[in-house]
Design a protein around this motif. Structure first.
Motif, short mmCIF file in Angstrom:
data_model
loop_
_atom_site.label_atom_id
_atom_site.label_comp_id
_atom_site.label_asym_id
_atom_site.label_seq_id
_atom_site.Cartn_x
_atom_site.Cartn_y
_atom_site.Cartn_z
N ASP A 1 64.14 1.40 -0.99
CA ASP A 1 63.57 0.60 0.10
C ASP A 1 62.15 1.10 0.41
N ASN A 2 61.20 0.17 0.53
CA ASN A 2 59.81 0.55 0.77
C ASN A 2 59.24 -0.09 2.02
N THR A 3 60.07 -0.37 3.01
CA THR A 3 59.55 -0.92 4.26
C THR A 3 58.72 0.14 4.97
N LEU A 4 57.91 -0.29 5.92
CA LEU A 4 57.06 0.63 6.66
C LEU A 4 57.91 1.68 7.39
N SER B 1 60.90 2.81 6.57
CA SER B 1 61.44 3.75 5.59
C SER B 1 60.37 4.73 5.12
N LYS B 2 59.16 4.25 4.93
CA LYS B 2 58.08 5.14 4.50
C LYS B 2 57.76 6.19 5.56
N LEU B 3 57.75 5.78 6.83
CA LEU B 3 57.46 6.72 7.92
C LEU B 3 58.57 7.78 8.05
N VAL B 4 59.80 7.32 8.03
CA VAL B 4 60.92 8.26 8.13
C VAL B 4 60.91 9.21 6.94
N ARG B 5 60.68 8.66 5.77
CA ARG B 5 60.65 9.45 4.54
C ARG B 5 59.57 10.52 4.62
N ALA B 6 58.37 10.16 5.06
CA ALA B 6 57.27 11.12 5.15
C ALA B 6 57.60 12.24 6.14
N LEU B 7 58.19 11.90 7.26
CA LEU B 7 58.56 12.91 8.25
C LEU B 7 59.63 13.86 7.70
N VAL B 8 60.64 13.31 7.05
CA VAL B 8 61.71 14.13 6.49
C VAL B 8 61.17 15.03 5.38
N TYR B 9 60.32 14.49 4.52
CA TYR B 9 59.73 15.30 3.45
C TYR B 9 58.98 16.50 4.03
N PHE B 10 58.15 16.24 5.04
CA PHE B 10 57.37 17.30 5.66
C PHE B 10 58.27 18.35 6.30
N CYS B 11 59.25 17.91 7.07
CA CYS B 11 60.14 18.85 7.76
C CYS B 11 60.93 19.72 6.79
#
Length: 149
Positions: free
Chosen positions: A89-92, A94-104
């Protein structure tokens, strides 16, 4: 002085992560509706990985994964799925949640594998190091010759 020496002199032990660090994670991996059947194939592919628990959810386009941050990260799992040809999934949102999880998760992994910083007992390290090294406060002259008469 090397960092490891300072930690040992201060009496710090870094052999294990601190309790309650929350290294067990539960995340959702969301897929696009096309191509059909990819969620089932991804579930079968992820099930074979050691120490990774994969479950289906009520959402037919989603898988729930549980893992330790020391073993896996959401980024590595999703990158492996993308490389294998799965469409995530590439919705906005999903991208925001994904970026936050990756960073954390990256930050947490970095903090877990790096040694603790000396905060409270750092002065004791330097006192002990000073005592162990030869320094200028020692005078080899006998006491009777040091005193002026």
């Amino acid at each position: 002085m090397r960092r490891e020496t300072a930690y040992k002199l201060a009496g710090r032990h870094h052999d294990h992560p601190a309790p309650g660090t929350g290294i067990e994670k539960e995340r959702e991996i969301r897929f696009k509706p096309l191509p059909p059947g990819q969620v089932e194939r991804a579930w079968l592919a992820l099930r074979v990985l050691k120490d990774l628990h994969v479950e289906r959810t009520q959402d037919p386009l989603c898988l729930r994964v549980r893992y330790s941050v020391l073993d896996y990260s959401l980024e590595t799992l999703e990158d492996a799925l993308r490389e294998a040809g799965y469409a995530l999934d590439n919705t906005l949102y999903s991208k925001l949640v994904r970026a936050l999880v990756y960073f954390c998760e990256e930050t947490q992994r970095h903090n877990l594998i790096s040694p603790e910083r000396l905060i409270k007992q750092s002065h004791e390290v330097y006192i002990q190091a000073w005592d162990q090294h030869a320094h200028g406060d020692h005078d080899d002259t006998p006491v009777d010759l040091r005193e002026y008469k």
